[in-house]
Scaffold this motif. Structure first.
Motif, PDB file in Angstrom:
ATOM      1  N   LEU A 123       1.060   4.922   1.958  1.00 25.07           N
ATOM      2  CA  LEU A 123       0.106   4.768   1.416  1.00 25.07           C
ATOM      3  C   LEU A 123       0.318   5.629   0.392  1.00 25.07           C
ATOM      4  N   ASP A 168      -7.973   9.138  -3.047  1.00 21.73           N
ATOM      5  CA  ASP A 168      -7.447   7.828  -2.709  1.00 21.73           C
ATOM      6  C   ASP A 168      -6.384   7.611  -2.475  1.00 21.73           C
ATOM      7  N   LYS A 169      -6.385   6.823  -1.888  1.00 20.76           N
ATOM      8  CA  LYS A 169      -4.918   6.449  -1.512  1.00 20.76           C
ATOM      9  C   LYS A 169      -5.010   5.390  -0.595  1.00 20.76           C
ATOM     10  N   ARG A 170      -3.765   4.229  -1.680  1.00 20.18           N
ATOM     11  CA  ARG A 170      -3.548   3.376  -1.212  1.00 20.18           C
ATOM     12  C   ARG A 170      -2.671   2.417  -0.519  1.00 20.18           C
ATOM     13  N   ASN A 181      -6.740  -7.471 -11.045  1.00 18.80           N
ATOM     14  CA  ASN A 181      -6.011  -6.929  -9.216  1.00 18.80           C
ATOM     15  C   ASN A 181      -6.243  -5.400  -9.633  1.00 18.80           C
ATOM     16  N   TYR A 202      -6.602  -2.715  -8.470  1.00 22.50           N
ATOM     17  CA  TYR A 202      -5.974  -1.458  -7.572  1.00 22.50           C
ATOM     18  C   TYR A 202      -4.690  -1.994  -6.847  1.00 22.50           C
ATOM     19  N   ALA A 203      -3.899  -2.863  -7.360  1.00 25.17           N
ATOM     20  CA  ALA A 203      -2.724  -3.211  -7.241  1.00 25.17           C
ATOM     21  C   ALA A 203      -2.330  -2.702  -8.784  1.00 25.17           C
ATOM     22  N   VAL A 207      -1.247   0.967  -9.466  1.00 22.75           N
ATOM     23  CA  VAL A 207      -0.402   1.801  -8.806  1.00 22.75           C
ATOM     24  C   VAL A 207       0.796   1.712  -9.599  1.00 22.75           C
TER      25      VAL A 207
END
Length: 232
Positions: free
Chosen positions: A38, A45-47, A71, A73-74, A77
C-alpha cells in the motif's frame, strides 16, 4: 503490516501509460509471492499495487503501474515519486499469495498490469525448480501493452513445464496470437478446471466474470485465488 520509507531507484515508462518502478526500502522487508503493498498518500489514503518480484538479496520492490491522464489515482502516486524521490509504503498485504505446498498444476491469469502479481508468483516457482505445470495467460487490450512479452516467451522456451499464452482483445492484422477475453481463452483450452490452482489478477469486473465462468468448468472455490475476491 510494516511501514517503511523507500527511495525511488527507477521510474521508467515501459510502454504508453505503463510504468516500471523500483523502490529500495530503508529497512529489510518481507512478503510472500503474490502479496501487494500500500502506497501511503495520507493516513486515510493508502493505494494498493502488486509487487512484481520476490524477496531478493537486493531488497528492492518492483511495481508495474498503469497510469494515464484519465487515471489520477495512479498518476498522483507517480508524481509524488518523481517530485520527492521517495515514497512511504505498508506491506505485506493480501491473502492470494502462492500456496507453495500444493502440488496441483497452476493457472496464472492476468489482465493488464495484473501481470505484476503473476510474475511474482512465477518467479518464486522458477526459483523453487518449477516442479509442476504452470500456464500463464496474460490478457491486454492492445498488443503494445504486452510489455514483458519477450521475457515470458524466453522463459517458456527455457522451461518445459511453463506455458505462456498472451491474449490480445483488439488484435490488428499483424497479431498472430490468441484474441478475445483472456478468461474465455482459458475456458476454451481446459475441458475441466478441477484439480488446478488458479491465481487471478486484474480489474474487479474481470475477476468476477472469470469466477462465475470458471465455476462452470469445475474450479474448486478453495483453489481459486485473487485479491479481488476479498471485496466482490
Amino acid at each position: 503490516m510494516q511501514k517503511v520509507t523507500c527511495s525511488v531507484e527507477a521510474l521508467e515508462e515501459m510502454a504508453e501509460t505503463l510504468w516500471y518502478v523500483r523502490l529500495k526500502p530503508e529497512l529489510p522487508v518481507d512478503f510472500l509471492p503474490g502479496q501487494y503493498l500500500l502506497v501511503v498518500m495520507a493516513d486515510d489514503d493508502k493505494r494498493p499495487f502488486s509487487i512484481a518480484n520476490t524477496v531478493s538479496e537486493e531488497g528492492v520492490l518492483e511495481l508495474h503501474i498503469g497510469a494515464g491522464p484519465d487515471n489520477t489515482y495512479a498518476m498522483q502516486v507517480l508524481k509524488r515519486m518523481q517530485d520527492q524521490g521517495q515514497i512511504e509504503v505498508q506491506l505485506p498485504a493480501g491473502k492470494a499469495y502462492l500456496r507453495d505446498e500444493s502440488r496441483h498444476p497452476v493457472i496464472l491469469m492476468a489482465g493488464g498490469t495484473g501481470f505484476a502479481y503473476t510474475r511474482s508468483i512465477l518467479q518464486q516457482m522458477l526459483a523453487d525448480g518449477l516442479h509442476r505445470p504452470v500456464f500463464l495467460y496474460w490478457g491486454v487490450r492492445f498488443e503494445q501493452q504486452l510489455y514483458a512479452d519477450r521475457e515470458m516467451a524466453a522463459l517458456a522456451a527455457e522451461h518445459q513445464q511453463l506455458t505462456y499464452v498472451p491474449v490480445v482483445q483488439n488484435g490488428d492484422e499483424h497479431w498472430q496470437g490468441r484474441t478475445g477475453m483472456v478468461h474465455e481463452v482459458i475456458m476454451d483450452d481446459f475441458p475441466s478446471l478441477a484439480g488446478y490452482d488458479i491465481y487471478v489478477a486484474g480489474r474487479f469486473e474481470m475477476a468476477g466474470v472469470a469466477r462465475e465462468a470458471f465455476k462452470e468448468k469445475g474450479v474448486e472455490a478453495d483453489h481459486l485465488f485473487g485479491d479481488a475476491y476479498e471485496f466482490i
